[in-house]
Design a protein around this motif. Structure first.
Motif, mmCIF file in Angstrom:
data_model
loop_
_atom_site.group_PDB
_atom_site.id
_atom_site.type_symbol
_atom_site.label_atom_id
_atom_site.label_comp_id
_atom_site.label_asym_id
_atom_site.label_seq_id
_atom_site.Cartn_x
_atom_site.Cartn_y
_atom_site.Cartn_z
ATOM 1 N N SER A 1 0.808 -1.223 0.000
ATOM 2 C CA SER A 1 0.000 0.000 0.000
ATOM 3 C C SER A 1 0.839 1.271 0.000
ATOM 4 N N ASN A 2 2.119 1.196 0.395
ATOM 5 C CA ASN A 2 2.968 2.383 0.406
ATOM 6 C C ASN A 2 3.663 2.623 -0.936
ATOM 7 N N LEU A 3 3.457 1.741 -1.902
ATOM 8 C CA LEU A 3 4.146 1.846 -3.186
ATOM 9 C C LEU A 3 3.269 2.563 -4.205
ATOM 10 N N ASP A 4 3.925 3.162 -5.222
ATOM 11 C CA ASP A 4 3.148 3.805 -6.277
ATOM 12 C C ASP A 4 2.512 2.731 -7.166
ATOM 13 N N ALA A 5 1.573 3.168 -8.034
ATOM 14 C CA ALA A 5 0.761 2.218 -8.800
ATOM 15 C C ALA A 5 1.605 1.293 -9.671
ATOM 16 N N LYS A 6 2.610 1.841 -10.353
ATOM 17 C CA LYS A 6 3.439 1.013 -11.237
ATOM 18 C C LYS A 6 4.211 -0.024 -10.437
ATOM 19 N N LEU A 7 4.782 0.413 -9.308
ATOM 20 C CA LEU A 7 5.572 -0.505 -8.486
ATOM 21 C C LEU A 7 4.686 -1.566 -7.846
ATOM 22 N N ARG A 8 3.455 -1.188 -7.477
ATOM 23 C CA ARG A 8 2.532 -2.188 -6.930
ATOM 24 C C ARG A 8 2.275 -3.296 -7.948
ATOM 25 N N GLY A 9 2.098 -2.903 -9.211
ATOM 26 C CA GLY A 9 1.884 -3.896 -10.254
ATOM 27 C C GLY A 9 3.060 -4.842 -10.385
ATOM 28 N N GLN A 10 4.272 -4.294 -10.333
ATOM 29 C CA GLN A 10 5.476 -5.127 -10.432
ATOM 30 C C GLN A 10 5.589 -6.060 -9.233
ATOM 31 N N MET A 11 5.302 -5.522 -8.030
ATOM 32 C CA MET A 11 5.430 -6.329 -6.819
ATOM 33 C C MET A 11 4.355 -7.412 -6.746
ATOM 34 N N ARG A 12 3.173 -7.158 -7.319
ATOM 35 C CA ARG A 12 2.152 -8.212 -7.366
ATOM 36 C C ARG A 12 2.664 -9.418 -8.135
ATOM 37 N N GLN B 1 -8.890 -4.557 -4.355
ATOM 38 C CA GLN B 1 -9.495 -5.735 -4.966
ATOM 39 C C GLN B 1 -8.683 -6.254 -6.140
ATOM 40 N N VAL B 2 -7.876 -5.398 -6.791
ATOM 41 C CA VAL B 2 -7.018 -5.872 -7.880
ATOM 42 C C VAL B 2 -5.989 -6.859 -7.338
ATOM 43 N N GLU B 3 -5.399 -6.530 -6.191
ATOM 44 C CA GLU B 3 -4.464 -7.454 -5.551
ATOM 45 C C GLU B 3 -5.179 -8.754 -5.196
ATOM 46 N N ALA B 4 -6.384 -8.634 -4.671
ATOM 47 C CA ALA B 4 -7.139 -9.833 -4.288
ATOM 48 C C ALA B 4 -7.412 -10.720 -5.496
ATOM 49 N N MET B 5 -7.887 -10.124 -6.588
ATOM 50 C CA MET B 5 -8.254 -10.901 -7.773
ATOM 51 C C MET B 5 -7.044 -11.545 -8.437
ATOM 52 N N THR B 6 -5.908 -10.871 -8.425
ATOM 53 C CA THR B 6 -4.751 -11.372 -9.161
ATOM 54 C C THR B 6 -3.875 -12.331 -8.353
ATOM 55 N N LEU B 7 -3.922 -12.242 -7.029
ATOM 56 C CA LEU B 7 -3.017 -13.049 -6.205
ATOM 57 C C LEU B 7 -3.670 -14.290 -5.593
ATOM 58 N N ALA B 8 -4.970 -14.231 -5.341
ATOM 59 C CA ALA B 8 -5.594 -15.223 -4.460
ATOM 60 C C ALA B 8 -5.906 -16.543 -5.144
ATOM 61 N N ASP B 9 -5.722 -17.628 -4.389
ATOM 62 C CA ASP B 9 -6.372 -18.895 -4.711
ATOM 63 C C ASP B 9 -7.839 -18.800 -4.291
ATOM 64 N N ARG B 10 -8.044 -18.214 -3.086
ATOM 65 C CA ARG B 10 -9.398 -17.938 -2.616
ATOM 66 C C ARG B 10 -9.419 -16.560 -1.959
ATOM 67 N N ILE B 11 -10.551 -15.904 -2.083
ATOM 68 C CA ILE B 11 -10.757 -14.579 -1.492
ATOM 69 C C ILE B 11 -11.768 -14.700 -0.355
ATOM 70 N N VAL B 12 -11.477 -14.020 0.753
ATOM 71 C CA VAL B 12 -12.414 -13.925 1.874
ATOM 72 C C VAL B 12 -12.855 -12.469 1.954
ATOM 73 N N VAL B 13 -14.135 -12.232 1.706
ATOM 74 C CA VAL B 13 -14.666 -10.867 1.700
ATOM 75 C C VAL B 13 -15.270 -10.569 3.068
ATOM 76 N N PHE B 14 -14.726 -9.527 3.730
ATOM 77 C CA PHE B 14 -15.185 -9.129 5.060
ATOM 78 C C PHE B 14 -16.073 -7.881 4.974
ATOM 79 N N ASP B 15 -17.019 -7.791 5.915
ATOM 80 C CA ASP B 15 -17.784 -6.568 6.112
ATOM 81 C C ASP B 15 -18.276 -6.526 7.548
ATOM 82 N N LYS B 16 -17.863 -5.496 8.270
ATOM 83 C CA LYS B 16 -18.322 -5.260 9.648
ATOM 84 C C LYS B 16 -18.132 -6.477 10.542
ATOM 85 N N GLY B 17 -16.983 -7.143 10.392
ATOM 86 C CA GLY B 17 -16.656 -8.259 11.267
ATOM 87 C C GLY B 17 -17.253 -9.585 10.883
ATOM 88 N N PHE B 18 -17.958 -9.640 9.760
ATOM 89 C CA PHE B 18 -18.547 -10.880 9.274
ATOM 90 C C PHE B 18 -17.912 -11.242 7.923
#
Length: 366
Positions: free
Chosen positions: A162-173, A194-211
Motif C-alpha cells: 500500500s505504500n508503493l506507487d501504482a506502477k511498483l505495486r503492479g510489479q510487486m504483485r 481488490q485488484v491485488e485480491a483478484m490477481t493473487l488469491a487462490d481464494r478470497i475472503v470478503v469481510f464486512d463489519k466483522g462478518f
C-alpha cells in the motif's frame, strides 16, 4: 486436514464486537486474501492468527495444533507489515540475519537461508547496501526476505504494497505471485485493493463489519457474488445495482429497471420464485451494458461524465426518463468522450444479469 482453522473466533474491544464467530479453513499451500473496506476486521483477524491479538472466544489451529493462547514466537509464522520496519543502520544482509541471530540459528545455516532468500528476491547484489540506498520496492523485498529466512509454516502479509506507487505495486504483485509459486507456503494476505485480491488469491475472503460475506475463488466472487455487498465491492468500476420489480411480458418473466425491461434467463426465472413480493435488485456490470445502434428496445441514458482511459471510456449516466438519482456506470470500447452531456441508448446483456433479494441483498441464483 486443513492447515489453518479458525473456529468461531470472536474479538471484542470493550463492549464492541469487531469479529463475530468467524469460521474459516485454509489448506496447506493456499494463498488466501482477506479483502474489505477499512475497519471490516480483516487486519484484526490477521493479528489474531499471528498472536498479536488474543481472541475473546473461539480457537485458532495451525497444522492441527491449538495456538490460541500460544505467544507469537512459538507459532512458527512470519509477518510482513505495511511499514518496511527495516533497521536503517544495518545492511540488507544484517537486516535479514537479525531475527535468525536472536533465534540462535548457527552461522552456516543463517548464511544459507539469507543467500537463498536473496537469490529468490533478486537482492544478491544489494546485500551490503543500507535501506536508505534502496528504492521502495527493494525495501519491501528486504522485508519479505526477512520473513522468508524464517522458513515459517505460514506467511502473513498486512497490506505490504500500500505504500508503493501504482506502477511498483503492479510489479510487486507479479513478484509476490512468483514467490508463492516457488515457495508453496500457506499465505494469508490482507488488502483493501481488490485488484491485488483478484490477481493473487487462490481464494478470497470478503469481510464486512466483522462478518465473512463470501469465501471463494476470484471467479466465484466476481461472477457469482453471494450478495449485493460482494457484488458492489468486487469489480472496478463497481457493479450497477438497480431497483426493479418482476413483471410478465408475453409469457416471459422480465425485470423492470431504469435500463428497461430485461428478460430473465431460465435460471433466474426459477430463482425468482423465492421472491415474496415483486421488488428485486438487478445487478449488471458496466462492461455488460452496451451502446445500442437503434433506439428500439433500448434505454435512454443521459451521460453526465465520460472518462476516456485509452482503451475504453467509462460513462456515468442517469436515466433520461424516470428517477434521475439512480446512476448507471457503463464501459464502452474506444474514445466516447463526445457522449458527455448527450443522451445515448443502451441495452443490457441478459445473460450477464444478477438477481438479488431486495430486503436481504442475497443473490437468488448463487
Amino acid at each position: 486436514m486443513s492447515y489453518l482453522i479458525l473456529e468461531k473466533v470472536t474479538k471484542n474491544f470493550g463492549a464492541v464486537t469487531v469479529i463475530h464467530e468467524l469460521e474459516l479453513t485454509v489448506e496447506a499451500g493456499e494463498f488466501v486474501v482477506f479483502v474489505g473496506a477499512s475497519g471490516c476486521g480483516k487486519s484484526t483477524t490477521l493479528r489474531m492468527i499471528a498472536g498479536l491479538e488474543t481472541p475473546t472466544a473461539g480457537r485458532i489451529l495451525i497444522a492441527g495444533k491449538d495456538v490460541t493462547q500460544i505467544p507469537p514466537p512459538e507459532r512458527d509464522i512470519a509477518m510482513v507489515f505495511q511499514s518496511y520496519a527495516l533497521y536503517p543502520h544495518m545492511s540488507v544482509r544484517k537486516n535479514m540475519e537479525f531475527g535468525l541471530k536472536i533465534a540462535g540459528v548457527p552461522r552456516a545455516e543463517m548464511e544459507r537461508r539469507v543467500t537463498n532468500a536473496a537469490r529468490i528476491l533478486g537482492l544478491d547484489t544489494l546485500l551490503d547496501r543500507k535501506p536508505s540506498q534502496l528504492s521502495g520496492g527493494q525495501r519491501q523485498r528486504v522485508a519479505m526476505g526477512r520473513a522468508i529466512v524464517r522458513e515459517p509454516k505460514i506467511f502473513l502479509f498486512d497490506e505490504p504494497l500500500s505504500n508503493l506507487d501504482a506502477k511498483l505495486r503492479g510489479q510487486m504483485r507479479i513478484e509476490l505471485a512468483l514467490l508463492h509459486q516457488r515457495l508453496g507456503k500457506t499465505s494469508i494476505y490482507v488488502t483493501h485493493d481488490q485488484v491485488e485480491a483478484m490477481t493473487l488469491a487462490d481464494r478470497i475472503v470478503v469481510f464486512d463489519k466483522g462478518f465473512i460475506q463470501q469465501v471463494g475463488t476470484p471467479d466465484e466472487v466476481f461472477n457469482r457474488p453471494a450478495n449485493t455487498f460482494v457484488a458492489a465491492f468486487i469489480g472496478s468500476p463497481t457493479m450497477n445495482l438497480l431497483r426493479g420489480e418482476l413483471a410478465s411480458d408475453n409469457g416471459r418473466l422480465v425485470a423492470m429497471t431504469s435500463l428497461g425491461s430485461i428478460v430473465l434467463r431460465p435460471e433466474l426465472e426459477q430463482a425468482s420464485t423465492m421472491v415474496r413480493d415483486r421488488e428485486i435488485i438487478v445487478g449488471v456490470r458496466p462492461h455488460n451494458v452496451h451502446l445500442a445502434e437503434a433506439a428500439d428496445n433500448a434505454a435512454p441514458l443521459h451521460v453526465d461524465v465520460a472518462e476516456f482511459l485509452g482503451v475504453e471510456t467509462t460513462l456515468v449516466a442517469h436515466p433520461a426518463t424516470g428517477s434521475p438519482t439512480e446512476a448507471v456506470t457503463v464501459c464502452v470500447p474506444g474514445n466516447r468522450s463526445a457522449l458527455a452531456g448527450a443522451t445515448g441508448h443502451f441495452v443490457v446483456d441478459p445473460a450477464a444479469v444478477h438477481l438479488f433479494e431486495a430486503t436481504s441483498g442475497r443473490n437468488l441464483a448463487a
